[in-house]
Design a protein around this motif. Structure first.
Motif, mmCIF file in Angstrom:
data_model
loop_
_atom_site.group_PDB
_atom_site.id
_atom_site.type_symbol
_atom_site.label_atom_id
_atom_site.label_comp_id
_atom_site.label_asym_id
_atom_site.label_seq_id
_atom_site.Cartn_x
_atom_site.Cartn_y
_atom_site.Cartn_z
ATOM 1 N N LYS A 1 0.816 -1.214 0.000
ATOM 2 C CA LYS A 1 0.000 0.000 0.000
ATOM 3 C C LYS A 1 0.851 1.265 0.000
ATOM 4 O O LYS A 1 0.312 2.379 -0.075
ATOM 5 C CB LYS A 1 -0.914 0.002 1.228
ATOM 6 N N SER A 2 2.161 1.110 0.055
ATOM 7 C CA SER A 2 3.041 2.269 0.199
ATOM 8 C C SER A 2 3.146 3.071 -1.098
ATOM 9 O O SER A 2 3.588 2.545 -2.129
ATOM 10 C CB SER A 2 4.435 1.824 0.615
ATOM 11 N N PRO A 3 2.786 4.368 -1.066
ATOM 12 C CA PRO A 3 2.953 5.206 -2.262
ATOM 13 C C PRO A 3 4.403 5.586 -2.523
ATOM 14 O O PRO A 3 4.686 6.296 -3.489
ATOM 15 C CB PRO A 3 2.115 6.450 -1.921
ATOM 16 N N LEU A 4 5.343 5.108 -1.656
ATOM 17 C CA LEU A 4 6.760 5.314 -1.960
ATOM 18 C C LEU A 4 7.140 4.588 -3.244
ATOM 19 O O LEU A 4 8.017 5.035 -3.978
ATOM 20 C CB LEU A 4 7.622 4.781 -0.811
ATOM 21 N N THR A 5 6.499 3.455 -3.493
ATOM 22 C CA THR A 5 6.830 2.674 -4.678
ATOM 23 C C THR A 5 6.180 3.279 -5.911
ATOM 24 O O THR A 5 5.191 4.019 -5.817
ATOM 25 C CB THR A 5 6.365 1.220 -4.509
ATOM 26 N N LEU A 6 6.725 2.952 -7.052
ATOM 27 C CA LEU A 6 6.166 3.426 -8.306
ATOM 28 C C LEU A 6 4.796 2.777 -8.519
ATOM 29 O O LEU A 6 4.648 1.576 -8.334
ATOM 30 C CB LEU A 6 7.083 3.072 -9.475
ATOM 31 N N GLY A 7 3.815 3.568 -8.915
ATOM 32 C CA GLY A 7 2.495 3.009 -9.148
ATOM 33 C C GLY A 7 1.440 4.095 -9.230
ATOM 34 O O GLY A 7 1.691 5.269 -8.908
ATOM 35 N N PHE A 8 0.254 3.691 -9.631
ATOM 36 C CA PHE A 8 -0.851 4.618 -9.800
ATOM 37 C C PHE A 8 -1.842 4.447 -8.655
ATOM 38 O O PHE A 8 -2.370 3.349 -8.438
ATOM 39 C CB PHE A 8 -1.561 4.375 -11.136
ATOM 40 N N SER A 9 -2.077 5.534 -7.910
ATOM 41 C CA SER A 9 -3.030 5.526 -6.808
ATOM 42 C C SER A 9 -3.304 6.975 -6.425
ATOM 43 O O SER A 9 -2.559 7.881 -6.828
ATOM 44 C CB SER A 9 -2.462 4.766 -5.609
ATOM 45 N N PRO A 10 -4.339 7.234 -5.627
ATOM 46 C CA PRO A 10 -4.568 8.614 -5.158
ATOM 47 C C PRO A 10 -3.359 9.162 -4.407
ATOM 48 O O PRO A 10 -3.048 10.350 -4.507
ATOM 49 C CB PRO A 10 -5.787 8.455 -4.243
ATOM 50 N N GLY A 11 -2.650 8.299 -3.669
ATOM 51 C CA GLY A 11 -1.501 8.753 -2.900
ATOM 52 C C GLY A 11 -0.318 9.166 -3.749
ATOM 53 O O GLY A 11 0.533 9.933 -3.307
ATOM 54 N N SER A 12 -0.240 8.647 -4.970
ATOM 55 C CA SER A 12 0.891 8.989 -5.831
ATOM 56 C C SER A 12 0.538 10.020 -6.892
ATOM 57 O O SER A 12 1.378 10.365 -7.723
ATOM 58 C CB SER A 12 1.411 7.722 -6.526
ATOM 59 N N LEU A 13 -0.699 10.519 -6.848
ATOM 60 C CA LEU A 13 -1.167 11.421 -7.903
ATOM 61 C C LEU A 13 -0.302 12.674 -8.020
ATOM 62 O O LEU A 13 0.044 13.098 -9.127
ATOM 63 C CB LEU A 13 -2.626 11.813 -7.643
ATOM 64 N N SER A 14 0.086 13.260 -6.871
ATOM 65 C CA SER A 14 0.876 14.501 -6.940
ATOM 66 C C SER A 14 2.233 14.259 -7.578
ATOM 67 O O SER A 14 2.702 15.066 -8.391
ATOM 68 C CB SER A 14 1.049 15.090 -5.534
ATOM 69 N N SER A 15 2.897 13.138 -7.234
ATOM 70 C CA SER A 15 4.210 12.872 -7.816
ATOM 71 C C SER A 15 4.098 12.574 -9.305
ATOM 72 O O SER A 15 4.995 12.926 -10.084
ATOM 73 C CB SER A 15 4.886 11.702 -7.094
ATOM 74 N N ILE A 16 2.997 11.940 -9.710
ATOM 75 C CA ILE A 16 2.790 11.666 -11.135
ATOM 76 C C ILE A 16 2.587 12.962 -11.904
ATOM 77 O O ILE A 16 3.167 13.177 -12.975
ATOM 78 C CB ILE A 16 1.597 10.721 -11.325
ATOM 79 N N LEU A 17 1.743 13.852 -11.346
ATOM 80 C CA LEU A 17 1.453 15.114 -12.036
ATOM 81 C C LEU A 17 2.683 16.012 -12.098
ATOM 82 O O LEU A 17 2.859 16.764 -13.058
ATOM 83 C CB LEU A 17 0.306 15.837 -11.327
#
Length: 546
Positions: A307-323
């Motif tokens: 569940k960690s958004p530290l890893t590469l992946g698509f989720s609400p938690g990683s949205l800011s880093s993706i954008l």
């Protein structure tokens, strides 16, 4: 077609070896060189941006999406086998990892009848092409070459966790897999420049395109060699809907890779006579070793959902880093777009090993789909484990209609299965270390229920795959099944050489891009100086790495 039809050298394939060769041969303004690439140009952000590599393996435009023959020891599965289809060849789609292998790999070549290919002889060619940006040992690294070798720009924090966890289970940290020792785990060094992929084309050919004696042709397929009375005169090409003949006054040099080079030889009537006759091909030269001796690294995967958004992946938690990724890449050369995905890894000895590592790890700080999808929603991490010195030998051949058949023959030797099972057990131990506790998740493949050797074997038969390192199909040597000699000239055919991974007698211990560039460097020297036996080396050139 905007090119001439008569050259001194015609090079077929603008991949890792071919681009080096084109650079070195065309350095003489009195020599004309034509470099032919069946694929297109590489001016696409998906190729130049490191993170774009994940989109290339199944690309219809940039990949030859070969499928293997059904693998009898892998439940009859066919394996996807991508190869690069653009300027730079597979160096325009690989993970950019700079690995040479173990010194003993090359010493084995020399011992098998290939003088001048031992470690001390090939080291100067590795150094010649390298421009090391890390300050690593100058006795083993070059600093003046065209191929930039650098650290990863912005490795994921989870990649560091893998290296720490590996140390906790006894795999020492290694910051230079091309130094004195291969064994250990660490972050991989990469062939990148200014946070962009540095393919063999970008390193060796793009800077010298202004040479009037160098012609580079894309979207041009070589259909066959022109061979008359065992003398190679040129090639027949197809481009823009037209078929033409190109002549080579000195040599035709095949650099089309371990699948492309033997295919072209077979299609031109150079190979096992009985097989060619069955395929309806007129025999020009009975050379039984063409297409034989296929070797590759067989790979097993352990993948974990987290569940960690530290890893590469698509989720609400990683949205800011993706954008933010495009902006971070544009202005800081950092962020997600700089990743090559397999950021960390290493080499280890299983209980079955002797003095040298027998497995390699490629760690991915992102979730690798247990269903084979390109992208999955969510997060996780994974480790690939491959057999470094496989004993299973396959082949490429023509079927009755003249189409290429790729048969890896994986796990035909039971020893490979035993090594891979032990390697996967070791990889699981690394992932079980407390370093991963904060982001621990559920093991999706193979799953915790897999514990016994028999269960591991069942898993491998269903999921094992290639790491995309095919070699050996135009084996170098002097025995009856060799295709080229130590000078890389094709036995029994004048004016023809093979210069790529297909000439490797045995598979090296690691990724194959750097060795292919070395092969291109050495081949250029052989062509220019006409000898397979190296000159005496200086003291600094004889430091053995491993």
């Amino acid at each position: 077609m905007n090119f001439d039809y008569d050259y001194d050298y015609v090079i077929v394939g603008a991949g890792s070896s071919g681009c080096v060769l084109a650079n070195r041969l065309s350095a003489d303004p009195a020599v004309s060189v034509c470099l032919i690439e069946a694929g297109s140009h590489d001016n696409n952000p998906r190729i130049q941006t490191p993170a774009g590599t994940i989109t290339l393996y199944k690309s219809k435009k940039y990949s030859w999406n070969f499928l293997s023959a059904p693998q009898k020891n892998l439940n009859g599965r066919t394996l996807h086998t991508p190869r690069g289809k653009a300027l730079g060849g597979s160096s325009s789609m690989n993970s950019m990892i700079y690995i040479r292998g173990h010194a003993s790999d090359y010493d084995r070549w020399a011992q098998a009848g290939c003088p001048g290919w031992d470690w001390n002889s090939v080291l100067p060619y590795f150094k010649k092409s390298e421009r090391n940006r890390i300050g690593q040992d100058p006795k083993l690294h070059g600093t003046e070459g065209e191929l930039y070798v650098d650290v990863a720009r912005d490795p994921n924090p989870v990649s560091h966790l893998f290296v720490k966890a590996a140390a906790c289970v006894g795999l020492k940290r290694n910051d230079d897999f091309n130094g004195e020792h291969l064994e250990g785990c660490g972050l991989y060094n990469l062939t990148q420049k200014n946070a962009k992929r540095l393919s063999s084309y970008r390193a060796f050919v793009a800077p010298v395109l202004n040479r009037p004696n160098l012609t580079v042709v894309t979207d041009c397929s070589v259909k066959s060699l022109i061979v008359e009375q065992c003398v190679t005169k040129g090639v027949i090409v197809h481009a823009e809907g037209l078929q033409r003949s190109l002549t080579a006054r000195r040599e035709v040099i095949l650099c089309a890779g371990s699948l492309g080079s033997p295919h072209l030889l077979l299609a031109s009537g150079i190979g096992p006579a009985s097989e060619l006759e069955k395929a309806g091909v007129t025999v020009q030269c009975d050379l039984p070793g063409v297409g034989k001796n296929l070797q590759d690294h067989l790979d097993g995967l352990i993948t974990v959902r987290s569940k960690s958004p530290l890893t590469l992946g698509f989720s609400p938690g990683s949205l800011s880093s993706i954008l933010m990724a495009p902006l971070r890449y544009l202005f800081d050369k950092k962020g997600w777009l700089t990743t090559n995905y397999v950021e960390a890894g290493g080499f280890a000895r299983t209980p079955l090993a002797s003095a040298v590592p027998d497995v390699q790890f490629h760690f991915v700080p992102g979730y690798r789909s247990h269903r084979g999808r390109l992208f999955e929603w969510g997060h996780g991490y994974a480790v690939h484990t491959c057999v470094l010195r496989p004993k299973s030998i396959g082949e490429v051949r023509l079927d009755h209609s003249g189409q290429l058949v790729i048969d890896f023959n994986f796990l035909s030797d039971p020893a490979d299965a035993k090594v891979l099972v032990e390697g996967l057990k070791l990889a699981r131990r690394v992932l079980a270390d407390p370093q991963f506790d904060a982001i621990r998740g559920v093991e999706m493949l193979p799953g915790k229920a897999v514990q016994t050797d028999e269960q591991w074997m069942t898993y491998l038969r269903e999921y094992a795959a290639t790491v995309f390192h095919p070699v050996g199909t135009c084996k170098m040597g002097v025995d009856p099944m060799s295709v080229v000699g130590p000078d890389l000239k094709v036995h029994g055919v004048q004016g023809l050489r093979v210069v790529d991974a297909s000439i490797m007698p045995t598979l090296i211990s690691g990724n194959t891009n750097a060795p292919c560039i070395m092969i291109g460097e050495k081949a250029a020297d052989l062509i220019l100086h006409g000898s397979a036996v190296e000159r005496p080396h200086s003291r600094t050139d004889t430091v053995a790495a491993g």
